[in-house]
Design a protein around this motif. Structure first.
Motif, mmCIF file in Angstrom:
data_model
loop_
_atom_site.group_PDB
_atom_site.id
_atom_site.type_symbol
_atom_site.label_atom_id
_atom_site.label_comp_id
_atom_site.label_asym_id
_atom_site.label_seq_id
_atom_site.Cartn_x
_atom_site.Cartn_y
_atom_site.Cartn_z
ATOM 1 N N ASN A 100 -3.247 5.223 4.313
ATOM 2 C CA ASN A 100 -4.056 5.180 5.530
ATOM 3 C C ASN A 100 -4.426 3.755 5.805
ATOM 4 O OD1 ASN A 100 -4.733 7.458 6.574
ATOM 5 N ND2 ASN A 100 -5.549 7.889 4.782
ATOM 6 N N LYS A 101 -4.118 3.125 4.641
ATOM 7 C CA LYS A 101 -4.197 1.478 4.300
ATOM 8 C C LYS A 101 -3.526 1.004 4.549
ATOM 9 C CE LYS A 101 -8.066 1.381 0.872
ATOM 10 N NZ LYS A 101 -8.002 0.722 -0.737
ATOM 11 N N LYS B 173 -2.920 9.033 -0.109
ATOM 12 C CA LYS B 173 -3.633 9.109 1.515
ATOM 13 C C LYS B 173 -4.633 8.068 1.424
ATOM 14 C CE LYS B 173 -3.694 14.055 2.007
ATOM 15 N NZ LYS B 173 -4.157 15.669 3.151
ATOM 16 N N SER B 174 -5.589 7.086 0.482
ATOM 17 C CA SER B 174 -6.588 6.659 1.212
ATOM 18 C C SER B 174 -5.501 5.429 0.978
ATOM 19 C CB SER B 174 -7.079 6.328 0.205
ATOM 20 O OG SER B 174 -7.639 4.789 0.423
ATOM 21 N N HIS B 175 -4.571 5.072 0.546
ATOM 22 C CA HIS B 175 -3.176 4.270 0.443
ATOM 23 C C HIS B 175 -1.926 4.369 1.599
ATOM 24 C CE1 HIS B 175 -4.024 2.023 -3.074
ATOM 25 N NE2 HIS B 175 -4.134 2.851 -3.626
ATOM 26 N N GLU C 269 -6.317 9.590 -3.363
ATOM 27 C CA GLU C 269 -6.402 7.618 -3.369
ATOM 28 C C GLU C 269 -4.883 7.723 -2.453
ATOM 29 O OE1 GLU C 269 -6.561 6.381 -7.474
ATOM 30 O OE2 GLU C 269 -8.203 7.578 -8.089
ATOM 31 N N HIS D 152 0.585 -0.975 -0.174
ATOM 32 C CA HIS D 152 0.482 -0.301 -0.364
ATOM 33 C C HIS D 152 0.672 1.750 0.013
ATOM 34 C CE1 HIS D 152 -3.877 -1.915 0.433
ATOM 35 N NE2 HIS D 152 -3.479 -2.517 1.246
#
Length: 378
Positions: free
Chosen positions: A331-332, A327-329, A325, A296
């Protein structure tokens, strides 16, 4: 008269020499082992006596008894063994007897076979006394006397391994495998020695033989996986693990390693699938958390680079979406690196990306905390 007397004396001397071996045997039968030893040692010093098979049979019997008594009394305080090499002397004596008179071979061979447990005990005694070379020698002798003895094969391998003679250790352990050992670790040891000898094909052959007998042994499968990877056989490794996981679907090592193989070949979606399967079984698995975190993180880093390389017009059109997107990765990736961090505080491979994620997510306090840990580790 003097001449006749001289001849008579010589005749008596000859008779005495021939009687020495028989006297030694008589002493043995009466329990005077030490006396029997002295007598038989004198007998074999006589050329004519040494040429007779019976002299050597008696010597073998006497030294076998010495070995038996020395082993039996070895735990007695202050006991001094009569002859620490008695088993070998007995074996050599019996062998000499058979050479001198092959007709006695069947009879003497039974005596030789009876030396086998004495050789095992002599090896054990030497091993306990840290005389590893001597122990290896006696365990080898025990193996030769009874090739089907698994105890002798095992301890011969152990002694040779400790003594640094890995070729001999491998030979003994392979004999143990051929005898049908129920210890899967023996296969792993033999495979390791073959790897030391730069013979990966034989190492793999041994592992496969072990896996066939112990299909659920994780160490054997893990070593097979590692060997496939080291020899560039990723596809074979993956296929084997995919087959193995069918019968053991909750095996974290299998699931994690399948993920690694997909990761290495560029199939990130399948890699993610198997890392997640591994973590569903064991949420604290260090490697699965790290690898999924890296997966990620790298996706987020790729998007971060795209955002940095955008011109103003492109950024105004697509930038915000890519940043979201990205930040989403991150965060994952974060919970996986945090789990790693909670397990180990000194892994720079975890600390560096963790600091970057906190920074990119505007968590300055957390980023500063990790920075201090990095400074301490470095």
């Amino acid at each position: 008269m003097k001449k006749a007397l001289l001849v008579l004396v010589l005749q008596f001397a000859t008779v005495g020499a021939f009687a020495q071996a028989a006297a030694a045997f008589a002493s043995l039968q009466s329990g005077k082992v030490d006396v029997a030893k002295q007598q038989i040692d004198k007998a074999i010093a006589n050329e004519k006596q040494a040429g007779k098979a019976n002299t050597w049979v008696y010597r073998g019997d006497i030294y076998a008894k010495i070995a038996e008594e020395d082993i039996a009394k070895s735990q007695v305080p202050n006991y001094q063994p009569v002859d620490t090499n008695a088993v070998q002397v007995a074996y050599d004596a019996y062998k000499k007897a058979m050479e001198l008179d092959p007709k006695k071979s069947e009879e003497v061979q039974k005596k030789v076979a009876a030396l086998q447990p004495l050789a095992v005990n002599a090896g054990g005694k030497a091993y306990n006394e840290k005389k590893i070379s001597s122990a290896a020698h006696y365990f080898d002798l025990a193996r030769m006397l009874n090739p089907k003895d698994t105890v002798a094969a095992l301890y011969s391998g152990v002694a040779h391994q400790q003594n640094g003679n890995y070729a001999k250790a491998r030979e003994s352990f392979e004999a143990l495998i051929d005898l049908g050992t129920n210890d899967p670790s023996i296969y792993n040891v033999v495979h390791s020695i073959y790897r030391q000898e730069k013979n990966p094909d034989k190492a793999l052959e041994v592992l496969k033989k072990g896996i066939a007998k112990f299909p659920n042994n994780r160490d054997l499968k893990q070593n097979e996986f590692n060997l496939y990877i080291e020899t560039g056989k990723s596809e074979e490794a993956k296929n084997n693990l995919l087959e193995a996981v069918k019968s053991d679907p909750n095996n974290v090592e299998y699931l994690k390693n399948i993920g690694i193989l997909y990761d290495q070949t560029g199939d990130k979606a399948k890699a993610q699938e198997f890392y997640e399967k591994a973590l569903a079984v064991d949420g604290n698995n260090y490697d699965a958390n790290f690898n999924l975190g890296v997966l990620h993180y790298n996706r987020g880093a790729e998007m971060s680079k795209k955002v940095r390389d955008m011109d103003l017009k492109t950024y105004q059109k697509d930038g915000k979406k890519l940043e979201a997107e990205m930040k989403s990765h991150f965060n994952k990736a974060l919970p996986h690196f945090e789990k790693n961090f909670n397990q180990r505080k000194d892994d720079l491979q975890v600390l560096e990306p963790l600091k970057q994620i906190y920074t990119l997510l505007d968590r300055k306090a957390d980023a500063d905390k990790v920075s201090k840990v990095i400074e301490m580790v470095k």
